[in-house]
Design a protein around this motif. Sequence first.
Motif, PDB file in Angstrom:
ATOM      1  N   UNK A  97       1.125  -1.163   0.016  1.00 15.85           N
ATOM      2  CA  UNK A  97       0.046  -0.041  -0.122  1.00 15.85           C
ATOM      3  C   UNK A  97       1.018   1.357  -0.102  1.00 15.85           C
ATOM      4  N   UNK A  98       1.136   1.774  -1.492  1.00 14.62           N
ATOM      5  CA  UNK A  98       2.213   2.898  -1.360  1.00 14.62           C
ATOM      6  C   UNK A  98       1.980   3.479  -2.704  1.00 14.62           C
ATOM      7  N   UNK A  99       2.058   4.770  -2.828  1.00 11.22           N
ATOM      8  CA  UNK A  99       2.019   5.604  -4.108  1.00 11.22           C
ATOM      9  C   UNK A  99       3.367   5.567  -4.768  1.00 11.22           C
ATOM     10  N   UNK A 100       3.474   4.877  -5.918  1.00 10.19           N
ATOM     11  CA  UNK A 100       4.641   4.754  -6.755  1.00 10.19           C
ATOM     12  C   UNK A 100       4.348   5.219  -8.113  1.00 10.19           C
ATOM     13  N   UNK A 101       5.341   5.149  -9.013  1.00  2.00           N
ATOM     14  CA  UNK A 101       4.928   5.665 -10.484  1.00  2.00           C
ATOM     15  C   UNK A 101       3.987   4.481 -11.037  1.00  2.00           C
ATOM     16  N   UNK A 102       4.203   3.333 -10.540  1.00  2.00           N
ATOM     17  CA  UNK A 102       3.579   2.134 -11.176  1.00  2.00           C
ATOM     18  C   UNK A 102       2.197   1.549 -10.232  1.00  2.00           C
ATOM     19  N   UNK A 103       2.048   2.397  -9.066  1.00  2.00           N
ATOM     20  CA  UNK A 103       0.800   1.657  -8.284  1.00  2.00           C
ATOM     21  C   UNK A 103      -0.634   1.827  -9.022  1.00  2.00           C
ATOM     22  N   UNK A 104      -1.514   0.824  -8.576  1.00  2.00           N
ATOM     23  CA  UNK A 104      -2.849   1.084  -9.042  1.00  2.00           C
ATOM     24  C   UNK A 104      -3.725   1.582  -8.224  1.00  2.00           C
ATOM     25  N   UNK A 105      -4.658   2.066  -8.353  1.00  2.00           N
ATOM     26  CA  UNK A 105      -5.549   2.670  -7.278  1.00  2.00           C
ATOM     27  C   UNK A 105      -6.335   1.528  -6.880  1.00  2.00           C
ATOM     28  N   UNK A 106      -6.490   1.444  -5.454  1.00  2.00           N
ATOM     29  CA  UNK A 106      -6.842   0.199  -4.880  1.00  2.00           C
ATOM     30  C   UNK A 106      -8.087  -0.280  -5.312  1.00  2.00           C
ATOM     31  N   UNK A 107      -9.108   0.693  -5.780  1.00  2.00           N
ATOM     32  CA  UNK A 107     -10.268   0.276  -6.268  1.00  2.00           C
ATOM     33  C   UNK A 107     -10.196  -0.348  -7.500  1.00  2.00           C
ATOM     34  N   UNK A 108      -9.079  -0.358  -8.489  1.00  2.00           N
ATOM     35  CA  UNK A 108      -8.886  -0.912  -9.570  1.00  2.00           C
ATOM     36  C   UNK A 108      -8.248  -2.399  -9.204  1.00  2.00           C
ATOM     37  N   UNK A 109      -7.910  -2.572  -8.246  1.00  2.00           N
ATOM     38  CA  UNK A 109      -7.019  -3.745  -8.003  1.00  2.00           C
ATOM     39  C   UNK A 109      -7.874  -5.012  -7.980  1.00  2.00           C
ATOM     40  N   UNK A 110      -7.895  -5.843  -8.798  1.00  2.00           N
ATOM     41  CA  UNK A 110      -8.825  -7.112  -8.555  1.00  2.00           C
ATOM     42  C   UNK A 110      -7.958  -8.281  -7.991  1.00  2.00           C
ATOM     43  N   UNK A 111      -8.595  -8.752  -6.928  1.00  2.00           N
ATOM     44  CA  UNK A 111      -7.905  -9.927  -6.187  1.00  2.00           C
ATOM     45  C   UNK A 111      -8.240 -11.317  -6.813  1.00  2.00           C
ATOM     46  N   UNK A 112      -7.316 -12.100  -6.738  1.00  2.00           N
ATOM     47  CA  UNK A 112      -7.701 -13.651  -7.112  1.00  2.00           C
ATOM     48  C   UNK A 112      -8.275 -14.198  -5.728  1.00  2.00           C
ATOM     49  N   UNK A 113      -9.468 -14.686  -5.778  1.00  2.00           N
ATOM     50  CA  UNK A 113     -10.223 -15.322  -4.761  1.00  2.00           C
ATOM     51  C   UNK A 113      -9.742 -16.380  -4.187  1.00  2.00           C
ATOM     52  N   UNK A 114      -8.896 -17.171  -5.268  1.00  2.00           N
ATOM     53  CA  UNK A 114      -8.254 -18.253  -4.380  1.00  2.00           C
ATOM     54  C   UNK A 114      -6.709 -17.979  -3.803  1.00  2.00           C
ATOM     55  N   UNK A 115      -6.334 -16.718  -3.894  1.00  2.00           N
ATOM     56  CA  UNK A 115      -5.020 -16.459  -3.428  1.00  2.00           C
ATOM     57  C   UNK A 115      -5.062 -15.632  -2.057  1.00  2.00           C
ATOM     58  N   UNK A 116      -4.334 -15.837  -0.881  1.00  2.00           N
ATOM     59  CA  UNK A 116      -4.414 -15.109   0.120  1.00  2.00           C
ATOM     60  C   UNK A 116      -3.532 -13.815  -0.209  1.00  2.00           C
ATOM     61  N   UNK A 117      -3.769 -13.035   0.802  1.00  2.00           N
ATOM     62  CA  UNK A 117      -3.012 -11.578   0.517  1.00  2.00           C
ATOM     63  C   UNK A 117      -2.249 -11.145   1.680  1.00  2.00           C
ATOM     64  N   UNK A 118      -0.970 -10.592   1.322  1.00  2.00           N
ATOM     65  CA  UNK A 118      -0.091 -10.163   2.306  1.00  2.00           C
ATOM     66  C   UNK A 118      -0.205  -8.575   1.778  1.00  2.00           C
ATOM     67  N   UNK A 119      -0.784  -7.671   2.876  1.00  2.00           N
ATOM     68  CA  UNK A 119      -0.567  -6.366   2.561  1.00  2.00           C
ATOM     69  C   UNK A 119       0.311  -5.642   3.420  1.00  2.00           C
ATOM     70  N   UNK A 120       1.293  -4.987   2.620  1.00  2.00           N
ATOM     71  CA  UNK A 120       2.560  -4.364   3.334  1.00  2.00           C
ATOM     72  C   UNK A 120       1.933  -2.755   3.503  1.00  2.00           C
ATOM     73  N   UNK A 121       2.397  -2.478   4.630  1.00  2.00           N
ATOM     74  CA  UNK A 121       1.960  -1.059   5.176  1.00  2.00           C
ATOM     75  C   UNK A 121       3.324  -0.471   5.466  1.00  2.00           C
ATOM     76  N   UNK A 122       3.442   0.902   5.253  1.00  2.00           N
ATOM     77  CA  UNK A 122       4.847   1.671   5.721  1.00  2.00           C
ATOM     78  C   UNK A 122       4.412   2.391   6.726  1.00  2.00           C
TER      79      UNK A 122
END
Length: 171
Positions: A97-122
Motif C-alpha cells: 500500500x504505497x503511492x509509486x510510479x506504477x501503483x494502481x488505485x486500490x479500487x481498480x485492483x482485482x484480487x484472485x479469490x483463490x490467493x491469500x493476500x499479504x498487505x504491506x504497510x509503511x
Amino acid sequence: MAQQLHHTSDAFQKRAHPIVLICDHIGSPANIGSLFRIADSFGVSHIYFIGEHIAIESKRMERTARATHKIVSYDVLPDATSLVSELKDKGYAVVALEITDTSTPIHNYKINQDQPIALILGEENTGVSQQLLAQADTSVHINMYGNNSSMNVAMATGIALYELTTQLNHV
C-alpha cells in the motif's frame, strides 16, 4: 427513551479473511493499537510488525487496541525479507500500500479469490521500504484529492481492508 439499534446479520457477521498485514517499521503505540482494532474488525488472520525496536506493550497501545491485541495473532520480526519470500512460497499475493510510479488505485485492483493476500504497510514518514517494494507483486494506492499526499497508516489500512474484504465477500 434510548433508541435501540437493530443490527443486520450481514453487517456484524464474523468472518476470517485470508489476509495478513506486514507493518514495515510502524512503531507508534497509537498506530499499533489502531491496527489491532482494524485487523480484528476486518477479520485479518495475522499481523507482522517489522523492526528492531517495536514495542507492542504500552498503556497507549492497550488503550487504543481495546483488548484486540489479545484476539488478533501477531509476531514482531526484525526483518521482513525472508517473511515475504515464505509468504510468496505459500501462494500469497504480496501487495504494498504505497503511492509509486506504477501503483494502481486500490479500487481498480482485482484480487484472485483463490490467493491469500499479504498487505504491506509503511511507516507514515518513510513509507514502505524500497526493499519490500521490490519484493511486492504489485503496489496499490488510495486516491486522494486534497493537498496532502499521505494519510494516517491506520486510516489508510481501514480503507484498503474495506476494499479488499468487499471484493472477497462478493463472490
